[in-house]
Structures are given as structure tokens and as C-alpha cells.
Design an enzyme around this catalytic site. Structure first.
Site, PDB file in Angstrom:
ATOM      1  N   TYR A 142      -7.665   5.873   2.301  1.00  0.00           N
ATOM      2  CA  TYR A 142      -7.398   5.355   0.885  1.00  0.00           C
ATOM      3  C   TYR A 142      -8.428   5.863  -0.068  1.00  0.00           C
ATOM      4  CZ  TYR A 142      -7.218   2.221  -3.072  1.00  0.00           C
ATOM      5  OH  TYR A 142      -7.451   1.630  -4.204  1.00  0.00           O
ATOM      6  N   ASP A 181      -8.979  -0.829   8.805  1.00  0.00           N
ATOM      7  CA  ASP A 181      -8.328  -1.280   7.801  1.00  0.00           C
ATOM      8  C   ASP A 181      -6.858  -1.486   8.371  1.00  0.00           C
ATOM      9  OD1 ASP A 181      -6.885  -1.560   5.603  1.00  0.00           O
ATOM     10  OD2 ASP A 181      -8.135  -0.162   4.378  1.00  0.00           O
ATOM     11  N   LYS A 213      -2.012  -6.524  -0.859  1.00  0.00           N
ATOM     12  CA  LYS A 213      -0.790  -6.019  -0.441  1.00  0.00           C
ATOM     13  C   LYS A 213       0.231  -6.809   0.039  1.00  0.00           C
ATOM     14  CE  LYS A 213      -2.851  -2.326  -2.515  1.00  0.00           C
ATOM     15  NZ  LYS A 213      -4.222  -2.574  -2.514  1.00  0.00           N
TER      16      LYS A 213
END
Length: 377
Positions: A98, A170, A195
Site C-alpha cells: 500500500y 497486513d 476498511k
């Protein structure tokens, strides 16, 4: 207990003191003490808050760890984990990680002397080759954001164990509903709880879970010292979101599976990235380590210009950063979530301007198809 039941009944979702089915919001900054240093378990809400503690217990239970931590954002959670390391330490990190993780490593922790090597972690040999004498941990996403590359968690965990390294995973895309990295051998699992765990685009939060008591103590010290904690109301919102995680993740995946196969039939779409497709690299590995394939799809259009035109013309799907919400969200990573990565690095990692990332919501899938087709045509 089955996953869809466990997200509702972790043992921490109710208030034992009152029997309240919805855990109370303890909106307080401090607590009365019986005497100096004599209290009922809470002294100051940065150090501990009952509402936040209930959430922290929930994520520890869902990830099958021994302790959880709640932070004010996913990046605050990742930064706390990175603060475990010292100047001169080296990390091996998934190369298409990310953009925010890349940014904090390259622009913030690099100034503190933390060294990083980015490799394609879908091949364990790449990780092994990148390990140095000063390597202290491996940090992976699986599936990665945004190319959905798959890393064998068990294999990497064994490599880390053999070399005396920590493994950080993650787990934002999968959530503990589909994948449990701690059970597969990881030491630390992190989430952008903004999220899927929150799921409703109404809270920004980060969560961490660990299985080792010593590591838990170190993280709690960092959490309390740096202070990036999640507030009680946001903790409550997140607990409420987690209660529907099972039904949401099932619907996200069902829609994504159908959309991924349908997108592959469109002449304007050159390539589709989705772990649920049998031809997706790492499909079998993912199937063996996770209970489902999730709701994230990436796909390449014929050109960057076509990708931009398409996302601008969508009526139902929202052009926005973030993912994992009940409503479908779409983005162009190179211009949005991964814009902080230099263009040369993005291209090297396969993040082209023509790449589109779609977080598939829980709408009727036929409406989503119609919206995409109309925008493309």
C-alpha cells in the site's frame, strides 16, 4: 465456533457489569482513584479505556492472538509496529505494498535509520535472498494492494522462524473472517480497520493483534507512549461494524467472483487480477491458507486515458479512496492510493496508469455490471 457466529459472540461484545447487549461508550478521559496509584484498572484513557479494551479483546479473539491494540488509523497501527525496530535494522517488505506504507517507510522511518528492501514476496526465495545480517522482520501483504499477489504465509513464517525474524502480515483485504495469519505462523497482524472491519465508510481506525506476551508488552508501551489511540465512540462504531462482518464478506466475495469473470469477457479490459480466478498466480496457495477470496478486484484497461474516462462516467460506483465498504468504491491507484510512490517505481512494480482497483460492495451485481458497461461504452 463458526466464523460468522464468532464475529457476533467473541465474549467481549457485551458489558458484563450491566448486561448491556451493546457495549457502552465510556466517553471519559480520566478515572477517579481511591488513592494515589490505587484505581479500578483504568487511570487515563490514553493508557486504557473500557470501550477500546472491549474492541481490542475482540480483534485478539478473532485473530486467535493473546492481545489486541486499537489505533486512530491503519497508518498509526503500522507506525506503532514499525516503532518496534531501531536505527540500523533492516526489513524485507512486499514490493507492491500500500502506498501509505511505502510513504511512511521511505519518508519517515528512513530518517530514523530503518532500512528496507522491497521484493516480490510471492516467491519465498526472493525474501531469503534479501535477508541481511541486520534484518529483523518481514512485512507482507497477501493479497497485496493493488495487484493482489499471494504470499505463502506458512512458508514465510517458517523462514522467519529459522532466521529469528518477526513476520508482520497486513490482513486488511482478507480480515480474520477469511484468513488468520497468526494461526499460520505470523507474529503480528495489522489492519486498516477503516476498511472491511468497519465496513460503512464512517470510521477511521487501525488494529493490531499479537500472540506473544513480550511483544504485546512492547506494543502497549509504544501505544501508550506515542498516544495514537482510538477514541471510545470510534471503538464502538467499529464493534458495531464487526457484528455484520460475516454477512458482508460473504456478499462482497459473491459479487466479486461474478464481476471478475464478467470483466474478463470485456474487450476493453486487458487483464483481471482476482485471487478467486483459477488462472490467478497463487490461486491454490491462497485457497489453502484462506477461507475465501475477498471483494477486491484490479483490472487493466487498454490505456490510462480510457481508465480515467471510465471511472469519471460511473453513476453507481463511487470514485474514492478507501475500500471494504458496503458501497462499491473504485480508484486508479497510480493517481490516488499509490501516488506517493515515484512513477518509475510504480511502473517497475506493475502499477500502471491503466490499472483500476475496484472494491466490490454489496449492491445487486447486475446493477454494478450495468454501471461499468455503460461507463466503458
Amino acid at each position: 465456533m463458526k466464523p460468522d457466529t464468532k464475529v457476533l459472540h467473541t465474549g467481549f461484545e457485551m458489558d458484563e457489569r450491566t448486561g448491556a447487549v451493546s457495549f457502552p461508550i465510556y466517553q471519559t478521559s480520566t478515572y477517579r482513584q481511591e488513592g494515589p496509584g490505587v484505581h479500578l484498572g483504568y487511570e487515563y484513557s490514553r493508557t486504557g479505556n473500557p470501550t477500546r479494551e472491549a474492541l481490542e479483546n475482540i480483534i485478539a479473539s478473532l485473530e486467535e492472538g493473546m492481545r489486541g491494540f486499537a489505533f486512530s488509523s491503519g497508518m498509526a497501527a503500522i507506525s506503532a509496529v514499525l516503532s518496534l525496530f531501531s536505527a540500523g535494522d533492516h526489513l524485507v517488505v512486499s514490493e507492491d505494498v500500500y502506498g501509505g506504507t511505502y510513504r511512511v517507510l521511505s519518508k519517515v522511518f528512513s530518517r530514523s535509520g530503518l532500512e528496507v528492501s522491497y521484493v516480490d514476496t510471492s516467491d519465498v526465495l526472493n525474501i531469503e535472498k534479501a535477508i541481511k545480517k541486520n534484518t529483523r522482520a518481514v512485512f507482507i501483504e497477501t493479497p497485496t494492494n493493488p495487484l493482489l499477489r499471494i504470499t505463502d504465509i506458512k512458508a514465510v513464517a517458517q523462514l522467519c522462524k529459522d532466521r529469528g525474524l518477526l513476520l508482520v502480515v497486513d490482513n486488511t483485504f482478507m480480515t480474520p473472517y477469511w484468513q488468520k495469519p497468526l494461526v499460520l505462523g505470523a507474529d503480528i497482524v495489522v489492519h486498516s480497520a477503516t476498511k472491511y472491519l468497519g465496513g460503512h465508510s464512517d470510521v477511521v481506525a487501525g488494529l493490531v493483534a499479537v500472540k506473544d506476551p513480550d511483544l504485546a508488552e512492547k506494543l502497549h508501551f509504544i501505544q501508550n507512549s506515542t498516544g495514537g489511540v482510538l477514541g471510545p465512540f470510534d471503538s464502538w462504531l467499529l464493534m458495531r461494524g464487526i457484528k455484520t462482518l460475516g454477512v458482508r464478506m460473504e456478499r462482497h466475495e459473491r459479487n466479486a467472483n461474478e464481476l471478475a469473470r464478467w470483466l474478463g469477457t470485456l474487450p476493453q479490459v486487458k487483464k483481471v487480477y482476482y485471487p478467486g480466478l483459477p488462472e490467478h498466480p497463487g490461486h491454490e496457495i491462497h485457497k489453502n491458507q484462506a477461507g475465501g477470496f475477498g471483494g477486491m478486484i484490479s483490472f487493466e484497461m487498454e490505456s490510462g486515458e480510457m481508465a480515467e474516462r471510465m471511472v469519471r462516467k460511473l453513476k453507481l460506483i463511487t470514485l474514492a479512496e478507501s475500500l471494504g465498504a458496503v458501497e462499491s468504491l473504485i480508484s486508479i491507484p497510480s493517481l490516488m492510493t499509490h501516488a506517493s510512490i515515484p512513477e518509475e517505481e510504480r511502473i517497475k512494480r506493475g502499477i500502471k496508469n491503466s490499472l483500476v482497483r475496484l472494491s466490490v460492495g454489496i449492491e445487486n451485481v447486475e446493477d454494478l455490471k450495468e454501471d461499468i458497461l455503460s461507463a466503458i461504452q
